[in-house]
Design a protein around this motif. Sequence first.
Motif, short mmCIF file in Angstrom:
data_model
loop_
_atom_site.label_atom_id
_atom_site.label_comp_id
_atom_site.label_asym_id
_atom_site.label_seq_id
_atom_site.Cartn_x
_atom_site.Cartn_y
_atom_site.Cartn_z
N ASN A 55 0.86 -1.18 0.00
CA ASN A 55 0.00 0.00 0.00
C ASN A 55 0.90 1.23 0.00
N SER A 56 0.89 1.97 -1.08
CA SER A 56 1.76 3.13 -1.19
C SER A 56 1.09 4.40 -0.65
N GLN A 57 -0.14 4.30 -0.15
CA GLN A 57 -0.83 5.46 0.42
C GLN A 57 -0.21 5.81 1.78
N PRO A 58 -0.18 7.10 2.12
CA PRO A 58 0.37 7.49 3.43
C PRO A 58 -0.49 6.97 4.58
N LEU A 59 0.14 6.77 5.72
CA LEU A 59 -0.57 6.46 6.96
C LEU A 59 -1.01 7.80 7.54
N PHE A 60 -2.32 8.01 7.70
CA PHE A 60 -2.83 9.27 8.22
C PHE A 60 -3.10 9.14 9.71
N LEU A 61 -2.50 10.02 10.52
CA LEU A 61 -2.70 10.06 11.96
C LEU A 61 -3.25 11.43 12.34
N THR A 62 -4.13 11.48 13.33
CA THR A 62 -4.73 12.76 13.72
C THR A 62 -3.84 13.57 14.64
N LYS A 63 -3.01 12.89 15.46
CA LYS A 63 -2.15 13.63 16.39
C LYS A 63 -0.84 12.89 16.60
N THR A 64 0.10 13.57 17.22
CA THR A 64 1.40 12.96 17.50
C THR A 64 1.25 11.91 18.59
N GLY A 65 2.25 11.04 18.72
CA GLY A 65 2.22 10.01 19.75
C GLY A 65 2.95 8.76 19.33
N ILE A 66 2.71 7.69 20.07
CA ILE A 66 3.34 6.40 19.80
C ILE A 66 2.31 5.49 19.14
N TYR A 67 2.71 4.86 18.03
CA TYR A 67 1.78 4.03 17.25
C TYR A 67 2.44 2.72 16.83
N GLU A 68 1.62 1.68 16.75
CA GLU A 68 2.02 0.42 16.14
C GLU A 68 1.77 0.57 14.65
N TYR A 69 2.77 0.30 13.84
CA TYR A 69 2.66 0.51 12.40
C TYR A 69 3.29 -0.66 11.69
N GLY A 70 2.55 -1.26 10.79
CA GLY A 70 3.07 -2.38 10.01
C GLY A 70 3.20 -2.00 8.54
N ILE A 71 4.34 -2.28 7.97
CA ILE A 71 4.57 -2.03 6.55
C ILE A 71 4.59 -3.37 5.84
N ASP A 72 3.80 -3.50 4.79
CA ASP A 72 3.73 -4.74 4.03
C ASP A 72 4.42 -4.57 2.69
N LEU A 73 5.29 -5.52 2.37
CA LEU A 73 6.03 -5.52 1.11
C LEU A 73 5.53 -6.66 0.24
N LEU A 74 5.65 -6.47 -1.08
CA LEU A 74 5.32 -7.51 -2.06
C LEU A 74 6.58 -7.83 -2.85
N SER A 75 6.87 -9.13 -2.99
CA SER A 75 8.00 -9.54 -3.80
C SER A 75 7.77 -10.98 -4.25
N GLY A 76 8.17 -11.26 -5.46
CA GLY A 76 8.00 -12.60 -6.01
C GLY A 76 9.29 -13.39 -6.04
N PHE A 77 10.27 -13.04 -5.19
CA PHE A 77 11.53 -13.77 -5.24
C PHE A 77 11.31 -15.20 -4.76
N SER A 78 12.04 -16.13 -5.36
CA SER A 78 11.80 -17.55 -5.06
C SER A 78 12.98 -18.25 -4.39
N THR A 79 14.15 -17.66 -4.44
CA THR A 79 15.32 -18.26 -3.79
C THR A 79 16.11 -17.16 -3.10
N GLY A 80 16.90 -17.54 -2.13
CA GLY A 80 17.78 -16.58 -1.50
C GLY A 80 17.22 -15.96 -0.24
N LEU A 81 17.59 -14.70 -0.01
CA LEU A 81 17.25 -14.02 1.23
C LEU A 81 16.99 -12.54 0.96
N MET A 82 15.94 -12.00 1.56
CA MET A 82 15.65 -10.57 1.46
C MET A 82 15.96 -9.94 2.82
N THR A 83 16.80 -8.89 2.80
CA THR A 83 17.15 -8.17 4.01
C THR A 83 16.59 -6.75 3.91
#
Length: 183
Positions: A55-83
């Motif tokens: 999801n390339s849309q911004p995360l919209f927050l109403t005020k400052t503070g501490i938040y749990e935020y998850g970023i999801d990536l998409l990749s079709g790699f089939s071998t190896g390692l993603m860092t």
Amino acid sequence: MWSKIVFYPVMCLLSVIVLVACKQASISKEMPSSDAQTKHQHSPGKPGAAVSLKNSQPLFLTKTGIYEYGIDLLSGFSTGLMTVTVSSSGTVELISTQSQFEFSPDASGEYHIPLTIHVREPGRHYIQLHISLNESDRVSTRALTSIVQVGESSSKLQKATQASSASTESVISLPAQETISPQ
């Protein structure tokens, strides 16, 4: 006499055109199409690791503070390692204990990065993702940015300031536009 002068060169030219067309048709019939030619597809964009934000849309927050935020990536790699190495600007602090994540290939092609962030002031903030994809001794990299917007977006704020200042001043501030000229 004029008919002979015009007729013979025209006939010669037509004969040459027919011969060239026949030769071209025979050459194209003789050449088998290779799999590399038929399967080649041009991918638009910059070269790099085949990774994108789900999801390339911004995360919209109403005020400052501490938040749990998850970023999801998409990749079709089939071998190896993603860092993935996560970093942020000074206005967003990564509270998460982990700033580097490693992923093995997953059949779903989705990879979740859980973060805890502390946003200190309103505005637009950026979380940078530096991705290295190591597939069969071939390393490719990509840099992605996730946007966090706290408070009103800058376009709403700009419209409000333009409306109030337009009546008192003759100068209207417009968003910057960039053009690239060949040199």
